[in-house]
Design a protein around this motif. Structure first.
Motif, PDB file in Angstrom:
ATOM      1  N   HIS A   1      -3.283  -2.285  15.500  1.00 20.82           N
ATOM      2  CA  HIS A   1      -2.499  -1.225  16.125  1.00 20.82           C
ATOM      3  C   HIS A   1      -1.283  -0.920  15.253  1.00 20.82           C
ATOM      4  CE1 HIS A   1      -4.958  -1.824  19.690  1.00 20.82           C
ATOM      5  NE2 HIS A   1      -4.398  -0.745  20.216  1.00 20.82           N
ATOM      6  N   LEU A   2      -0.936   0.345  15.160  1.00 21.86           N
ATOM      7  CA  LEU A   2       0.189   0.751  14.325  1.00 21.86           C
ATOM      8  C   LEU A   2       1.523   0.383  14.952  1.00 21.86           C
ATOM      9  CD1 LEU A   2      -1.126   4.240  13.176  1.00 21.86           C
ATOM     10  CD2 LEU A   2      -1.398   2.016  12.054  1.00 21.86           C
ATOM     11  N   PHE A   3       1.552   0.305  16.286  1.00 19.89           N
ATOM     12  CA  PHE A   3       2.770  -0.077  16.995  1.00 19.89           C
ATOM     13  C   PHE A   3       2.452  -1.304  17.855  1.00 19.89           C
ATOM     14  CE2 PHE A   3       2.973   4.583  16.450  1.00 19.89           C
ATOM     15  CZ  PHE A   3       4.091   4.662  15.628  1.00 19.89           C
ATOM     16  N   PRO A   4       2.587  -2.506  17.296  1.00 21.40           N
ATOM     17  CA  PRO A   4       2.251  -3.724  18.050  1.00 21.40           C
ATOM     18  C   PRO A   4       3.288  -3.990  19.143  1.00 21.40           C
ATOM     19  CG  PRO A   4       3.116  -4.282  15.881  1.00 21.40           C
ATOM     20  CD  PRO A   4       2.975  -2.802  15.902  1.00 21.40           C
TER      21      PRO A   4
ATOM     22  N   TYR B   1      -2.866   3.976  19.052  1.00 23.14           N
ATOM     23  CA  TYR B   1      -2.850   4.350  17.642  1.00 23.14           C
ATOM     24  C   TYR B   1      -3.202   3.134  16.787  1.00 23.14           C
ATOM     25  CZ  TYR B   1      -0.142   7.991  19.918  1.00 23.14           C
ATOM     26  OH  TYR B   1       0.269   8.969  20.780  1.00 23.14           O
ATOM     27  N   VAL B   2      -4.292   3.242  16.044  1.00 18.26           N
ATOM     28  CA  VAL B   2      -4.746   2.113  15.240  1.00 18.26           C
ATOM     29  C   VAL B   2      -4.908   2.532  13.786  1.00 18.26           C
ATOM     30  CG1 VAL B   2      -5.918   0.956  17.157  1.00 18.26           C
ATOM     31  CG2 VAL B   2      -7.176   2.614  15.754  1.00 18.26           C
ATOM     32  N   ASP B   3      -4.909   1.527  12.924  1.00 20.67           N
ATOM     33  CA  ASP B   3      -5.119   1.755  11.495  1.00 20.67           C
ATOM     34  C   ASP B   3      -6.543   2.261  11.270  1.00 20.67           C
ATOM     35  OD1 ASP B   3      -4.700   1.799   8.794  1.00 20.67           O
ATOM     36  OD2 ASP B   3      -4.231  -0.327   8.603  1.00 20.67           O
ATOM     37  N   ASN B   4      -6.759   2.944  10.174  1.00 25.36           N
ATOM     38  CA  ASN B   4      -8.100   3.447   9.859  1.00 25.36           C
ATOM     39  C   ASN B   4      -8.808   2.586   8.829  1.00 25.36           C
ATOM     40  OD1 ASN B   4      -6.226   4.275   7.883  1.00 25.36           O
ATOM     41  ND2 ASN B   4      -7.586   5.922   7.197  1.00 25.36           N
TER      42      ASN B   4
ATOM     43  N   PRO C   1       0.811  -1.227   0.000  1.00 23.28           N
ATOM     44  CA  PRO C   1       0.000   0.000   0.000  1.00 23.28           C
ATOM     45  C   PRO C   1       0.841   1.272   0.000  1.00 23.28           C
ATOM     46  CG  PRO C   1      -0.825  -1.581   1.612  1.00 23.28           C
ATOM     47  CD  PRO C   1       0.498  -2.091   1.151  1.00 23.28           C
ATOM     48  N   VAL C   2       1.993   1.230   0.657  1.00 22.37           N
ATOM     49  CA  VAL C   2       2.874   2.405   0.683  1.00 22.37           C
ATOM     50  C   VAL C   2       3.487   2.613  -0.691  1.00 22.37           C
ATOM     51  CG1 VAL C   2       4.753   3.530   1.939  1.00 22.37           C
ATOM     52  CG2 VAL C   2       3.380   1.786   3.089  1.00 22.37           C
ATOM     53  N   TYR C   3       3.942   1.520  -1.294  1.00 25.71           N
ATOM     54  CA  TYR C   3       4.525   1.577  -2.635  1.00 25.71           C
ATOM     55  C   TYR C   3       3.514   2.091  -3.651  1.00 25.71           C
ATOM     56  CZ  TYR C   3       6.872  -0.081  -6.902  1.00 25.71           C
ATOM     57  OH  TYR C   3       7.461  -0.160  -8.145  1.00 25.71           O
ATOM     58  N   ASN C   4       2.301   1.557  -3.599  1.00 20.17           N
ATOM     59  CA  ASN C   4       1.282   1.921  -4.589  1.00 20.17           C
ATOM     60  C   ASN C   4       0.801   3.353  -4.434  1.00 20.17           C
ATOM     61  OD1 ASN C   4       1.428  -0.607  -5.770  1.00 20.17           O
ATOM     62  ND2 ASN C   4      -0.245  -1.455  -4.550  1.00 20.17           N
ATOM     63  N   ALA C   5       0.989   3.933  -3.262  1.00 22.83           N
ATOM     64  CA  ALA C   5       0.672   5.349  -3.063  1.00 22.83           C
ATOM     65  C   ALA C   5       1.781   6.254  -3.585  1.00 22.83           C
ATOM     66  CB  ALA C   5       0.432   5.618  -1.575  1.00 22.83           C
ATOM     67  N   GLY C   6       2.872   5.660  -4.036  1.00 25.83           N
ATOM     68  CA  GLY C   6       4.012   6.439  -4.527  1.00 25.83           C
ATOM     69  C   GLY C   6       4.903   6.949  -3.433  1.00 25.83           C
TER      70      GLY C   6
ATOM     71  N   GLY D   1       3.043   1.297   9.357  1.00 26.00           N
ATOM     72  CA  GLY D   1       2.509   1.933  10.557  1.00 26.00           C
ATOM     73  C   GLY D   1       2.922   3.387  10.692  1.00 26.00           C
ATOM     74  N   LEU D   2       4.160   3.709  10.335  1.00 27.04           N
ATOM     75  CA  LEU D   2       4.616   5.098  10.415  1.00 27.04           C
ATOM     76  C   LEU D   2       3.841   5.982   9.442  1.00 27.04           C
ATOM     77  CD1 LEU D   2       8.456   4.504  10.747  1.00 27.04           C
ATOM     78  CD2 LEU D   2       6.963   5.477  12.502  1.00 27.04           C
ATOM     79  N   ARG D   3       3.573   5.445   8.258  1.00 25.06           N
ATOM     80  CA  ARG D   3       2.785   6.230   7.290  1.00 25.06           C
ATOM     81  C   ARG D   3       1.412   6.566   7.862  1.00 25.06           C
ATOM     82  NH1 ARG D   3      -0.688   4.442   2.759  1.00 25.06           N
ATOM     83  NH2 ARG D   3      -0.949   6.223   1.354  1.00 25.06           N
ATOM     84  N   LYS D   4       0.746   5.582   8.468  1.00 22.59           N
ATOM     85  CA  LYS D   4      -0.578   5.817   9.037  1.00 22.59           C
ATOM     86  C   LYS D   4      -0.499   6.737  10.265  1.00 22.59           C
ATOM     87  CE  LYS D   4      -3.086   3.593   6.116  1.00 22.59           C
ATOM     88  NZ  LYS D   4      -4.119   2.640   6.490  1.00 22.59           N
ATOM     89  N   TYR D   5       0.529   6.573  11.085  1.00 26.80           N
ATOM     90  CA  TYR D   5       0.664   7.406  12.288  1.00 26.80           C
ATOM     91  C   TYR D   5       0.829   8.874  11.920  1.00 26.80           C
ATOM     92  CZ  TYR D   5       2.752   9.486  16.460  1.00 26.80           C
ATOM     93  OH  TYR D   5       3.041  10.324  17.522  1.00 26.80           O
ATOM     94  N   PHE D   6       1.763   9.161  11.011  1.00 28.10           N
ATOM     95  CA  PHE D   6       2.023  10.563  10.652  1.00 28.10           C
ATOM     96  C   PHE D   6       0.940  11.133   9.731  1.00 28.10           C
ATOM     97  CE2 PHE D   6       6.443   9.398  11.873  1.00 28.10           C
ATOM     98  CZ  PHE D   6       6.639  10.374  12.836  1.00 28.10           C
ATOM     99  N   SER D   7       0.090  10.277   9.186  1.00 29.72           N
ATOM    100  CA  SER D   7      -1.045  10.752   8.393  1.00 29.72           C
ATOM    101  C   SER D   7      -2.270  11.014   9.259  1.00 29.72           C
ATOM    102  CB  SER D   7      -1.406   9.727   7.302  1.00 29.72           C
ATOM    103  OG  SER D   7      -0.369   9.569   6.374  1.00 29.72           O
ATOM    104  N   ASN D   8      -2.559  10.107  10.180  1.00 33.26           N
ATOM    105  CA  ASN D   8      -3.805  10.164  10.952  1.00 33.26           C
ATOM    106  C   ASN D   8      -3.668  10.781  12.328  1.00 33.26           C
ATOM    107  OD1 ASN D   8      -4.913   8.791   8.766  1.00 33.26           O
ATOM    108  ND2 ASN D   8      -4.677   6.786   9.717  1.00 33.26           N
ATOM    109  N   TYR D   9      -2.446  10.881  12.826  1.00 33.24           N
ATOM    110  CA  TYR D   9      -2.241  11.413  14.180  1.00 33.24           C
ATOM    111  C   TYR D   9      -1.226  12.559  14.174  1.00 33.24           C
ATOM    112  CZ  TYR D   9      -4.594   7.101  15.610  1.00 33.24           C
ATOM    113  OH  TYR D   9      -5.505   6.075  15.771  1.00 33.24           O
ATOM    114  N   ALA D  10      -1.128  13.276  13.070  1.00 32.79           N
ATOM    115  CA  ALA D  10      -0.116  14.323  12.930  1.00 32.79           C
ATOM    116  C   ALA D  10      -0.332  15.438  13.941  1.00 32.79           C
ATOM    117  CB  ALA D  10      -0.141  14.892  11.515  1.00 32.79           C
TER     118      ALA D  10
END
Length: 525
Positions: free
Chosen positions: A297-300, A282-285, A132-137, A375-384
């Protein structure tokens, strides 16, 4: 109260220090020329851009991470027990997005190389969550990375990656010099923070006091761990008292006093951040694994936060919890303080014995890499808070790659070129800037082509090792300049090789050190 005036790029700033805390800093009024020069240049630390690093210690097997499926030299003869087979139903030569296997009975049961979509390579099945990170560029996979006259000593090669000057005895770090060039190390106690067992060479140097914590929930500053009732007060009183101590007149006295002040300020800053396990909410959306599960959870950091606590659905192996606790701390520090660079390490990559293939020790390490970046991508996107994903870059380092042919112990030995993962909202990956691939250095159509076969790239050094086509300093140099905001002149001081024309770190060409052709910078950000 004592006052100290520190020159900045924008104006003369005056900062009132805590009682006693500034007494030992008076000599910093005479700033060394290196810092004075830095203060007039660049915008490191003022452009809102930050960097998170993960050092993969022990040397990751690049050939089993981003797999050269299109090279017949990658086979089950060279790697009889660790070979990752392609999926016979897929055509890896076609281009497009990276596959994301879904509908599995558990998170990781896919047993073949994931089709990367660059027309040549595949991913280890345990790297599924990179898709998913790769496909988002937002991901660059950089293969065939190394440096001239590669050392196969862990200690030497780690030092060269961390000091930014291969084959030298320099004992100061590339990120230390980056932060020193910012001109902020005397005013910001947390310009750089690592969370690991000890301060890495990346952050070591004689003119700035950078921060290392083994556990952000227990500061253990001067032997005084944090305590909700008394710990902070005890530590503050101790550090304030120490400011009045009489130190010998030595050249490192200002640094020692700055270290005391940094620790004092750290207590205040960290008092406002809840690093506890309870606060790890912190959880995925989205449905993370595509199989109808609840968001992960983004940080298991425990079984309960690792796919809901049921073993078949664990997103990482249960030995990963300490690493993700440290990673969470580094991410929270970047997101809640003025820190510019933070990071940690992930060990276990020295896989001489029983490395494993689709499953096993190396596969487990791949799940940690993939989920860390996801997880870092989701954390800095959703909990910035103080920084978002678009202004963050995550980069991995590792000292070298591993042998093309596996050894008799079911593992791989020390070799040459390896792999770097670079992720962030500002990364120019797949689908960005007209790019049809986010992989670099792993295709026959690259600027310096991957040459298949028994006499090709996989055996390009000494008939045994993968030959480099990219210098790690070109990757870090571009990130430090184009993302963090260093000037060209600063890059020449941060990475000395940039000032040496024969190294060709910017435009590429033949290295004057060992005669190997390299690509130069890759236009990553």
């Amino acid at each position: 109260m004592s006052n100290i005036n520190v020159i900045s790029r924008r104006s003369f700033l005056q900062r009132s220090l805590k009682a006693g805390a500034g007494l030992g800093l008076a000599s910093l009024m005479n700033l060394p020329p290196f810092i004075k020069r830095a203060l007039a240049e660049g915008n490191i630390g003022t452009n809102g851009k930050k960097l998170l690093f993960i050092f993969l210690r022990g040397a990751n097997d690049a050939l089993n991470s981003v797999i050269p499926v299109g090279d017949p030299a990658y086979n089950n003869i060279a790697r009889p027990t660790i070979y990752i087979p392609p999926d016979g139903g897929l055509n890896y030569a076609t281009t497009g997005s990276c596959d994301f296997p879904t509908g599995l009975a558990s998170t990781f049961q896919y047993s073949n190389a994931i089709k990367l979509g660059n027309g040549f390579a595949g991913l280890h099945p345990s790297l599924k969550f990179l898709a998913p990170v790769y496909n988002a560029g937002d991901l660059a996979l950089i293969h065939r990375v190394g440096y001239p006259k590669q050392s196969r000593s862990h200690f030497d090669s780690q030092a060269y990656w961390e000091n930014g000057e291969p084959n030298s005895l320099l004992r100061e770090g590339i990120f230390y010099r980056t932060l020193l060039e910012s001109g902020l190390t005397t005013t910001n106690p947390l310009t750089g923070v690592s969370i690991q067992s000890g301060l890495p060479l990346l952050f070591r140097g004689s003119q700035a006091a950078l921060t290392n914590l083994s556990d952000p929930t227990r500061y253990d500053l001067m032997g005084l761990p944090n305590n909700p009732l008394t710990g902070d007060l005890k530590a503050k009183n101790f550090l304030l008292a120490a400011q009045h101590s009489t130190f010998a007149s030595k050249r490192n006295r200002p640094l020692l006093n700055l270290q005391y002040k940094n620790m004092l300020d750290t207590l205040d800053i960290f008092a406002g951040i809840d690093f506890s396990e309870t606060a790890n909410s912190y959880v995925d959306n989205v449905d993370s694994d595509g199989a109808g599960s609840s968001p992960y959870h983004l940080f298991p950091t425990s079984d309960a936060k690792n796919g809901g606590g049921t073993a078949p659905k664990f997103v990482v192996d249960t030995g990963a919890y300490s690493f993700f606790d440290q990673l969470k701390g580094a991410a929270m520090i970047l997101n809640n303080t003025d820190a510019i660079i933070a990071g940690t390490e992930l060990g276990g990559f020295d896989t001489h014995n029983n490395q494993g293939g689709v499953t096993g020790d190396h596969a487990n390490l791949q799940t940690r890499i993939a989920w860390a970046i996801y997880g870092l991508r989701k954390y800095f996107s959703n909990y910035a808070n103080k920084v978002n994903w678009n202004n963050t870059i995550v980069v991995t380092l590792t000292e070298f790659g591993r042998t093309t042919v596996q050894n008799t112990s079911g593992g791989t030995d020390h070799a040459e070129a390896g792999l770097m993962f670079v992720a962030g909202g500002g990364v120019k990956g797949y689908g960005k800037s007209g790019r049809v691939s986010g992989a670099f250095g792993c295709h026959t159509g690259d600027t310096i082509p991957w040459n298949p076969g028994a006499t090709g790239s996989m055996y390009g050094v000494g008939g045994r090792y993968l030959q480099r086509a990219i210098d790690y300093r070109s990757v870090l140099g571009e990130i430090i300049r184009e993302h963090l905001g260093a000037t060209t002149n600063q890059i020449g001081r941060i990475i000395p090789g940039y000032a040496a024309a024969g190294e060709n770190l910017t435009a590429g060409g033949m290295s004057s050190i060992d005669g190997t052709n390299i690509m130069g910078e890759l236009d990553l950000v």
